[in-house]
Design a protein around this motif. Structure first.
Motif, PDB file in Angstrom:
ATOM      1  N   TRP A  75       0.850  -1.180   0.000  1.00  0.00           N
ATOM      2  CA  TRP A  75       0.000   0.000   0.000  1.00  0.00           C
ATOM      3  C   TRP A  75       0.888   1.233   0.000  1.00  0.00           C
ATOM      4  N   MET A  76       0.390   2.308  -0.637  1.00  0.00           N
ATOM      5  CA  MET A  76       1.199   3.513  -0.816  1.00  0.00           C
ATOM      6  C   MET A  76       1.107   4.426   0.394  1.00  0.00           C
ATOM      7  N   ILE A  77       2.258   5.015   0.759  1.00  0.00           N
ATOM      8  CA  ILE A  77       2.318   6.095   1.744  1.00  0.00           C
ATOM      9  C   ILE A  77       3.184   7.159   1.086  1.00  0.00           C
ATOM     10  N   GLY A  78       2.578   8.170   0.497  1.00  0.00           N
ATOM     11  CA  GLY A  78       3.333   9.130  -0.304  1.00  0.00           C
ATOM     12  C   GLY A  78       3.986   8.387  -1.461  1.00  0.00           C
ATOM     13  N   ARG A  79       5.332   8.544  -1.603  1.00  0.00           N
ATOM     14  CA  ARG A  79       6.022   7.798  -2.676  1.00  0.00           C
ATOM     15  C   ARG A  79       6.792   6.609  -2.124  1.00  0.00           C
ATOM     16  N   THR A  80       6.326   6.158  -0.954  1.00  0.00           N
ATOM     17  CA  THR A  80       6.831   4.915  -0.361  1.00  0.00           C
ATOM     18  C   THR A  80       5.777   3.840  -0.536  1.00  0.00           C
ATOM     19  N   MET A  81       6.216   2.628  -0.805  1.00  0.00           N
ATOM     20  CA  MET A  81       5.298   1.482  -0.787  1.00  0.00           C
ATOM     21  C   MET A  81       5.625   0.657   0.448  1.00  0.00           C
ATOM     22  N   GLU A  82       4.623   0.457   1.309  1.00  0.00           N
ATOM     23  CA  GLU A  82       4.833  -0.434   2.461  1.00  0.00           C
ATOM     24  C   GLU A  82       4.286  -1.808   2.095  1.00  0.00           C
ATOM     25  N   ILE A  83       4.996  -2.853   2.496  1.00  0.00           N
ATOM     26  CA  ILE A  83       4.511  -4.195   2.162  1.00  0.00           C
ATOM     27  C   ILE A  83       4.354  -5.052   3.418  1.00  0.00           C
ATOM     28  N   GLY A  84       3.511  -6.080   3.295  1.00  0.00           N
ATOM     29  CA  GLY A  84       3.300  -7.054   4.365  1.00  0.00           C
ATOM     30  C   GLY A  84       3.124  -8.428   3.730  1.00  0.00           C
TER      31      GLY A  84
END
Ligand SMILES: CC(C)(COP(=O)(O)OP(=O)(O)OC[C@H]1O[C@@H](n2cnc3c(N)ncnc32)[C@H](O)[C@@H]1OP(=O)(O)O)[C@@H](O)C(=O)NCCC(=O)NCCS
Length: 191
Positions: A75-84
């Motif tokens: 999922w996107m947080i600004g121009r970061t993608m967080e993954i799980g």
């Protein structure tokens, strides 16, 4: 060309479809699947479908014979993608988690305009930390009392990989990563 499958050496990542929702609900409500460091997430079918629509990307991890062994999502947080991610217990410790993360990293840097990918993981979750490090992630620091699970506020390590650290695909090529551009609405609406 629209490819729905990212092909690795021992596993593939397949974009989750509506048919996968019940299985994911079952996995997320299973203490064994969620592992030692996360609580179960009891979601109704509409709630889970909403999460799958809102997350930028949601893959099922499959073995080469098509057996479903886990999920990996971003999922996107600004121009970061967080993954799980998680695997069923019987398929852990065989290198599949590391390969799924490597495939995901290649795919995300090849297809998304992002500068970094990040993961938070319990300070005691050595399997996750080792898999991330093997996939090129760097530990940035400790997020104290970041996550409430198993009756306690737990410290998490924040891991990331920057685009310049990734440099080039490790598994995928550009051609094999041309999955349809996602706007958070992949595939659930297709059926
Ligand atoms: C975290 C997880 C996805 C890792 O995937 P995996 O397929 O089990 O990991 P791999 O087999 O690729 O192993 C990666 C490294 O971790 C090590 N490792 C695996 N399980 C381990 C364990 N229980 N304890 C210590 N090290 C472990 C492996 O030896 C390997 O390191 P090495 O090559 O230096 O020997 C998986 O264990 C899992 O689903 N855990 C439960 C859910 C979870 O914690 N998700 C992550 C939330 S952040």
């Amino acid at each position: 060309m629209i490819i729905k499958l990212l092909e690795g050496k021992n596993i593939n990542l397949r974009i989750a479809e509506k048919d996968d929702v019940l299985l994911i609900m079952r996995w997320w409500s299973d203490t064994q699947y969620m592992g030692e460091y996360q609580d179960v997430m009891n979601k109704t079918q509409p709630e889970l479908e909403k999460i799958m629509l809102e997350n930028t990307i949601f893959f099922i991890i499959e073995k080469k014979d098509g057996v479903k062994i886990g999920h990996i999502t971003g999922w996107m947080i600004g121009r970061t993608m967080e993954i799980g991610f998680a695997l069923i217990p019987s398929e852990r410790g065989k290198g599949y988690g590391t390969e799924a993360i490597q495939l995901m990293v290649d795919h995300l840097f090849l297809t998304k305009d992002i500068v970094r990918i990040q993961v938070t993981t319990d300070v005691k979750n050595v399997a996750s930390q080792r898999a991330l490090e093997k996939a090129g992630f760097v530990r940035e620091g400790t997020m104290r009392k970041y996550f409430y699970a198993k009756g306690n506020y737990r410290d998490h390590f924040l891991y990331s990989i920057l685009r310049e650290e990734w440099k080039e695909p490790k598994i995928l090529t550009k051609k094999t990563s041309q999955i349809k551009k996602h706007t958070g609405s992949h595939n659930l609406e297709k059926k």
